[in-house]
Design an enzyme around this catalytic site. Sequence first.
Site: not given
Ligand code: AMP
Length: 215
Positions: A14, A89, A123, A156, A167
Site C-alpha cells: 500500500k 479499517r 520488512r 517494525r 492484524r
Molecule cells: P499500518 O502501518 O497501516 O499497518 O498501521 C500501523 C498501526 O497503526 C496499526 O496496527 C494500528 O495499531 C494503527 N492504525 C493505523 N491505521 C489505523 C486505523 N485506521 N484504525 C485503527 N488503527 C490504525
Amino acid sequence: MRKYVIMGVQGSGKGTQSTLLARDLDLAHISVGDIFRWHVQSHTKLGAQTRRVMAAGELVGDDLVEKVVRDRLEQHDWNYGFIIDGFPRNRRQAEFFLESYDIDGVVHLELPEEEVRRRVLARRLCARCGMDYNLIAHRPKESDRCDVCGGELVPREDDTPQALASRLRDYHDKTNPVLDLFRRKEYVVTVDARPEKVSVQREIRARLGLPPYEP
Ligand code: AMP
C-alpha cells in the site's frame, strides 16, 4: 481533484503504490499508520496513548483515528487530491469517512497469506529517518544500515509473528466488511499485488482510467 483510498493486507505494498501514484498525480499521501508511528517516535501524548496498542498489532480506538484523519485532511494541502492508506479499517470509520468526503476510487491490493508472512517478516525500518526497507525486494547496500542516513535498520515493533496474526485477524473480520460496503457503491478495483511494483502500479492506473505509469 482525485480522492482515493488504498486497502490491502499488511505487506501488500500500500505504501509503495500510494507513493508512486501520489508523486505523479501530485496527491497528498496520507498514511494513518505513519502518522501514529511519528507520534510514538516523537513521544507525543497521542504516541503515549497508542504505543502499546500498536505494538500488539491491535487497532487504535475509532475516536482517536477519526480525529487524526480529520485534523490531517483539514490542513487542506491537497489541491490535487489525496490517497489515504490504512484507513478506513472498519465499518464505523468507513461511515465517518463517507459522510464527509466523496471518493473517486478504492484500490484493493490482494495478496495470499503465505506471501504476506514472507514479506512482512522481511520488512525493516530505519530507526533514525524512518526509511522503509525489505530484505527481499529492497535490500540496503550495507546490511542493517540505512542507505540514506546510516541509521540502524530494525523490524517494525508490530512485525512479529504474534502481532501479524492479530492484524490479519482484524483485517479479515473488520476490514473485509468495509470492502463490501465500498463494493456496493462500485468504487473498488481489485489488483493482484504479487507482481513486482512497476507492474502493479501500471495495473492500478489502467484500472482507474489514469495515464500510464512511466518509471
Ligand atoms: P499500518 O502501518 O497501516 O499497518 O498501521 C500501523 C498501526 O497503526 C496499526 O496496527 C494500528 O495499531 C494503527 N492504525 C493505523 N491505521 C489505523 C486505523 N485506521 N484504525 C485503527 N488503527 C490504525
